[in-house]
Design an enzyme around this catalytic site. Structure first.
Site, PDB file in Angstrom:
ATOM      1  N   HIS A   8     -16.552  -4.923  -4.170  1.00 16.77           N
ATOM      2  CA  HIS A   8     -17.937  -4.732  -4.569  1.00 16.77           C
ATOM      3  C   HIS A   8     -17.947  -3.947  -5.876  1.00 16.77           C
ATOM      4  O   HIS A   8     -17.585  -2.776  -5.910  1.00 16.77           O
ATOM      5  CB  HIS A   8     -18.700  -3.980  -3.479  1.00 16.77           C
ATOM      6  CG  HIS A   8     -20.155  -3.800  -3.790  1.00 16.77           C
ATOM      7  ND1 HIS A   8     -20.983  -4.861  -4.056  1.00 16.77           N
ATOM      8  CD2 HIS A   8     -20.921  -2.678  -3.889  1.00 16.77           C
ATOM      9  CE1 HIS A   8     -22.212  -4.408  -4.279  1.00 16.77           C
ATOM     10  NE2 HIS A   8     -22.191  -3.095  -4.199  1.00 16.77           N
ATOM     11  N   SER A  21     -24.901  -4.083  -8.121  1.00 13.00           N
ATOM     12  CA  SER A  21     -25.397  -4.041  -6.742  1.00 13.00           C
ATOM     13  C   SER A  21     -26.930  -4.032  -6.729  1.00 13.00           C
ATOM     14  O   SER A  21     -27.554  -4.957  -7.254  1.00 13.00           O
ATOM     15  CB  SER A  21     -24.797  -2.828  -6.032  1.00 13.00           C
ATOM     16  OG  SER A  21     -25.033  -2.868  -4.651  1.00 13.00           O
ATOM     17  N   ASP A  66     -17.057 -10.251  -1.419  1.00 16.78           N
ATOM     18  CA  ASP A  66     -17.827  -9.005  -1.539  1.00 16.78           C
ATOM     19  C   ASP A  66     -18.527  -8.705  -0.213  1.00 16.78           C
ATOM     20  O   ASP A  66     -19.335  -9.500   0.258  1.00 16.78           O
ATOM     21  CB  ASP A  66     -18.861  -9.157  -2.653  1.00 16.78           C
ATOM     22  CG  ASP A  66     -19.588  -7.865  -2.986  1.00 16.78           C
ATOM     23  OD1 ASP A  66     -19.714  -6.997  -2.097  1.00 16.78           O
ATOM     24  OD2 ASP A  66     -20.038  -7.723  -4.126  1.00 16.78           O
TER      25      ASP A  66
END
Length: 504
Positions: free
Chosen positions: A471, A215, A442
């Site tokens: 995610h 991320s 995502d």
């Protein structure tokens, strides 16, 4: 301190010159890069569960000294906490693999424990390095003394009066941070964290640093490649955030993906109506969610004796449950929505242990430090002064199409009232060999961002999980195809010959 150089000055221009000669330090960071990590046990005290787990696994810990301001390395210093699980296959040792769990401001000291299992024999070839980024976790701390933890992800509310409250909150939180930590805020940035990573590399005595980041951690990895391209080893970026998508409103641009994730979850919940009683069709489940949102806008929902959940924080609770399409995660969201539906009907409810922890973080000072750190990093990177009216216009423009995600993704943040960043945002102009990993659905780091990075880095390869609304994939989704391909790259250092796709 600045380095002074001798310049030849024309005597015709200056009648007299006082010349001072100073020995130029070829590396102003030499004292940081030449330090040796003082490894020690990780447990800090009898209640330190993380430290006990690290020690039990054979890990050790250290505190690395780094400059607060890399432009003034002779000035104030801070410490960055790291952990290490040493390589056991010394014959095939690659070097250090630094791990980052995202955030921004995600503590990552624990990651050698969580990633060593999925890495299998690849883990044996690396010193797995967990790092709490500067001002996070066990590193030199930062806490602005807020009375909430929801600052980075709050919703604008149903009307202009509710939005005015958000403007006041954002201004107040920014002011508190400046009063508490105005002397360090300019240096709470991703670029400085990347510089810290390179000091860690040098302190470990290594020529290159391999990296696994999730991320926001993908953005941190990208910045490291830009600042230190010749010191970048094997790189895996999971949940890829392109620099163009990195902004103070972290979910701006992801409204559609989150609303699609909500509809997909609603279909899942409708198929289990006998269990959750949220509606027998997707439309009925979505109507239940709408009822909860409307009720919170009229009057905050009482959850147990301690918590009042209002229209500004409720959307973050719901969207927080949409980051995975795994049955276990969808079931947790369904149970939460069932409880919230009772609260919306003004019935007494008691939160689950998980929901109570989430509400304590979002609604009280318990979340102050992580929220302060996350906000400080984003604002220090890309603070923007758009004018308070611009956020409201963006909220209104998105509300009809994206009733849940729009008012949250476009809301004002404390960055509107932050000082300008000390450095310009990072622009990537290198071509790092990297393995990029992303799901097509995502809802946090969009697949389009991964595609953009793949195009920008021709030497990279993109590993796609088709059809997943997830995610974080490697070691988190239970997809053997993903795990095997990432491990093959980490083990051999060879990227696939072409982009690959795994099915969800």
């Amino acid at each position: 301190m600045s380095t002074f150089r001798a310049f030849a000055v024309c005597a015709a221009v200056l009648a007299a010159t006082a010349t001072t000669t100073a020995a130029a330090d070829p590396d102003p960071l030499a004292r940081f890069r030449s330090q040796h990590a003082d490894w020690h046990a990780c447990t800090l005290g009898p209640g330190d569960e993380l430290g006990q787990k690290l020690d039990a696994a054979g890990a050790d810990c250290a505190d690395i000294t780094v400059p607060l301001d890399y432009a003034e390395p002779g000035g104030r210093t801070i410490t960055v906490a790291i952990s290490r699980l040493k390589a056991t296959d010394t014959a095939h040792r690659v070097g250090p693999l630094l791990l980052n769990d995202g955030g921004p401001a995600g503590p990552s000291l624990h990651m050698p424990l969580t990633k060593s299992e999925v890495m299998g024999e690849a883990a044996d070839r690396y010193d797995l390095i967990g790092m709490d980024p500067r001002f996070v976790g066990r590193s030199t701390p930062l806490d602005c003394g807020w009375d909430l933890g929801s600052a980075p992800l709050r919703s604008a509310g149903a009307n202009r009066a509710a939005y005015r409250q958000e403007v006041a909150v954002a201004r107040d939180l920014a002011g508190r941070c400046k009063r508490a930590h105005g002397d360090v805020l300019p240096y709470v940035t991703t670029r400085n964290t990347a510089r810290d990573m390179d000091v860690i590399r040098a302190a470990l005595g290594e020529e290159a640093l391999s990296y696994l980041g999730y991320s926001y951690g993908s953005y941190l990895g990208e910045v490291y490649t830009e600042l230190f391209p010749d010191r970048t080893g094997r790189m895996v970026l999971d949940g890829v955030m392109s620099p163009e998508h990195y902004s103070p409103t972290l979910l701006r641009g992801a409204e559609a993906a989150n609303e699609e994730a909500l509809r997909a979850w609603a279909s899942w919940a409708a198929a289990r109506h006998a269990t959750y009683r949220l509606g027998a069709t997707r439309g009925q489940v979505l109507a239940t969610v709408r009822h909860i949102l409307d009720a919170a806008a009229q009057k905050p929902l009482r959850i147990g004796e301690e918590y009042l959940l209002d229209e500004h924080v409720l959307p973050a609770v719901l969207i927080g449950g949409l980051g995975s399409d795994l049955d276990e995660q969808r079931a947790k969201l369904a149970a939460t929505v069932r409880l919230l539906a009772h609260a919306a009907d003004r019935e007494p409810v008691e939160p689950s242990e998980a929901l109570a922890g989430q509400l304590e973080f979002l609604l009280t000072g318990a979340g102050s430090a992580p929220a302060s750190q996350m906000t400080a990093i984003v604002c220090g990177d890309v603070a923007e002064r758009r004018g308070v009216g611009s956020y409201w216009r963006a909220v209104q423009a998105s509300r009809e199409r994206f009733p849940l995600a729009g008012p949250l993704s476009n809301n004002i943040t404390p960055c509107e009232f932050w000082d300008r960043p000390a450095e310009a945002p990072t622009v990537l102009d290198n071509d790092a060999p990297a393995l990029l990993v992303n799901a097509t659905g995502d809802p946090r780091t969009l697949y389009a961002g991964a595609q953009a990075m793949r195009e920008q880095w021709p030497s990279s390869r993109l590993l796609t999980v088709d059809g997943a609304r997830q995610h974080g994939l490697y070691g988190e989704y239970g997809n053997a195809c993903v795990d095997e391909r990432v491990n093959a790259y980490l083990r051999t250092g060879r990227l696939p010959a072409h982009d690959l796709t795994c099915e969800a």
